[in-house]
Motif scaffolding. Sequence first.
Motif, PDB file in Angstrom:
ATOM      1  N   ASP A 143       0.805  -1.223   0.000  1.00 55.46           N
ATOM      2  CA  ASP A 143       0.000   0.000   0.000  1.00 55.46           C
ATOM      3  C   ASP A 143       0.839   1.274   0.000  1.00 55.46           C
ATOM      4  O   ASP A 143       0.325   2.358   0.291  1.00 55.46           O
ATOM      5  N   SER A 144       2.115   1.168  -0.337  1.00 59.21           N
ATOM      6  CA  SER A 144       2.993   2.342  -0.282  1.00 59.21           C
ATOM      7  C   SER A 144       2.523   3.467  -1.198  1.00 59.21           C
ATOM      8  O   SER A 144       2.905   4.624  -1.016  1.00 59.21           O
ATOM      9  N   ASN A 194      -1.568   8.494   4.342  1.00 59.32           N
ATOM     10  CA  ASN A 194      -2.031   7.862   5.581  1.00 59.32           C
ATOM     11  C   ASN A 194      -0.993   7.893   6.699  1.00 59.32           C
ATOM     12  O   ASN A 194      -1.353   7.787   7.873  1.00 59.32           O
ATOM     13  N   TRP A 195       0.275   8.001   6.359  1.00 65.12           N
ATOM     14  CA  TRP A 195       1.305   7.946   7.415  1.00 65.12           C
ATOM     15  C   TRP A 195       2.010   9.276   7.659  1.00 65.12           C
ATOM     16  O   TRP A 195       2.762   9.405   8.628  1.00 65.12           O
ATOM     17  N   VAL A 196       1.729  10.293   6.837  1.00 61.33           N
ATOM     18  CA  VAL A 196       2.443  11.558   7.009  1.00 61.33           C
ATOM     19  C   VAL A 196       1.554  12.737   6.631  1.00 61.33           C
ATOM     20  O   VAL A 196       0.688  12.629   5.748  1.00 61.33           O
ATOM     21  N   ILE A 238       5.894  18.256  10.670  1.00 63.49           N
ATOM     22  CA  ILE A 238       5.457  17.037   9.997  1.00 63.49           C
ATOM     23  C   ILE A 238       4.774  16.149  11.030  1.00 63.49           C
ATOM     24  O   ILE A 238       5.261  16.013  12.154  1.00 63.49           O
ATOM     25  N   GLY A 239       3.644  15.550  10.669  1.00 64.67           N
ATOM     26  CA  GLY A 239       2.993  14.567  11.522  1.00 64.67           C
ATOM     27  C   GLY A 239       3.278  13.166  11.015  1.00 64.67           C
ATOM     28  O   GLY A 239       3.200  12.920   9.805  1.00 64.67           O
ATOM     29  N   LEU A 240       3.645  12.255  11.932  1.00 58.96           N
ATOM     30  CA  LEU A 240       3.837  10.835  11.608  1.00 58.96           C
ATOM     31  C   LEU A 240       2.782  10.033  12.359  1.00 58.96           C
ATOM     32  O   LEU A 240       2.635  10.212  13.579  1.00 58.96           O
ATOM     33  N   TYR A 241       2.094   9.120  11.659  1.00 56.99           N
ATOM     34  CA  TYR A 241       0.882   8.544  12.213  1.00 56.99           C
ATOM     35  C   TYR A 241       0.951   7.031  12.401  1.00 56.99           C
ATOM     36  O   TYR A 241       1.613   6.324  11.635  1.00 56.99           O
ATOM     37  N   ARG A 252       6.649   4.133   6.415  1.00 55.34           N
ATOM     38  CA  ARG A 252       7.164   5.398   6.966  1.00 55.34           C
ATOM     39  C   ARG A 252       8.670   5.438   6.771  1.00 55.34           C
ATOM     40  O   ARG A 252       9.424   4.833   7.537  1.00 55.34           O
ATOM     41  N   ARG A 253       9.108   6.171   5.757  1.00 57.37           N
ATOM     42  CA  ARG A 253      10.535   6.232   5.442  1.00 57.37           C
ATOM     43  C   ARG A 253      11.000   7.680   5.534  1.00 57.37           C
ATOM     44  O   ARG A 253      10.660   8.517   4.692  1.00 57.37           O
ATOM     45  N   LEU A 254      11.772   7.955   6.566  1.00 58.37           N
ATOM     46  CA  LEU A 254      12.196   9.330   6.803  1.00 58.37           C
ATOM     47  C   LEU A 254      13.154   9.821   5.726  1.00 58.37           C
ATOM     48  O   LEU A 254      13.328  11.031   5.554  1.00 58.37           O
TER      49      LEU A 254
END
Length: 307
Positions: free
Chosen positions: A72-73, A78-80, A88-91, A102-104
């Motif tokens: 689902d990448s 959905n994750w940021v 930045i929000g990480l979820y 989630r890849r910083l």
Amino acid sequence: MRQITDAILMVRPVAFRMNEQTAVNNYFQKDLTADNVNERAQKEFDEFVIKLKNVGVNVIVVNDKLEDDTPDSIFPNNWVSFHENGDIGLYPMFAENRRKERRLEYFAKLEEEGFQIKIIVDYTEAEEHDVFLEGTGSLLLDRENRKAYCALSARADEDLLIEFCEDFEFTPVIFNANQSVDGKRKAIYHTNVMMCLAENFAVICLDSIDDKKERKNVLKHLNEDGKEVIAISEAQMHEFAGNMLQVQGTDDKFLVMSARAHKSLNQELIEKIEKHCKILSSDLHVIETCGGGSARCMMAEVFLPKS
């Protein structure tokens, strides 16, 4: 505060397929047995990116990694989330195999493009307690009026929503949204499937909000902020007509959606939308069918300040 942006982060898939871990409560997903699902999804992705770039949207494309097996990448929103103050929000993600999305290192690409990052607000520890809030899938952000619309579900926890609103200074607008599945009313997995929030209008499936008081409260907030309410049916929602995003092009604003969503709209709805902006649509059949998400889910808006 801007409600829309001309900068979008998108992730090109390498292991796309129907994700069995998300299918348990994403009732939009269906399996396609064809061997070349990933290649077909890549083709749809590439054509979609070209259409966005052709109207002047700054699309920053990053590539998924095959070794992580993240089906689902293609749905990074959905994750940021990216905000105008540089935060930045990480979820926290419901499906375990989505947490590897989630890849910083993607943020370095944004910095190369001149975007400034100040603070990363990380909510991902909530996964240890089976508590989730899946980014702007769960959160419909009215950035101008500082409101966060959220349909509660297994992927949208009320307490974590309130924590987000306190951190980012939004007022929560909380409700329940359902869809009919085998004769039963079940929670819609993401708010952005039944609702789209643009600058001057909102496309929303009011029929999915079964509680009349909750529906009235959502309408009150939209009306007091001067949003024209464009109502779609539950059938149109199932064609992803709620999963849209308004973006800024070089000369015009566009409401971006899939070809399937576009086809589901009658002339009256098209005219209501086109009073505000142009429509841009692209064929996303494989992505929608296997992924259970559509155009909006593929685009993580970048509101970060530029240096």
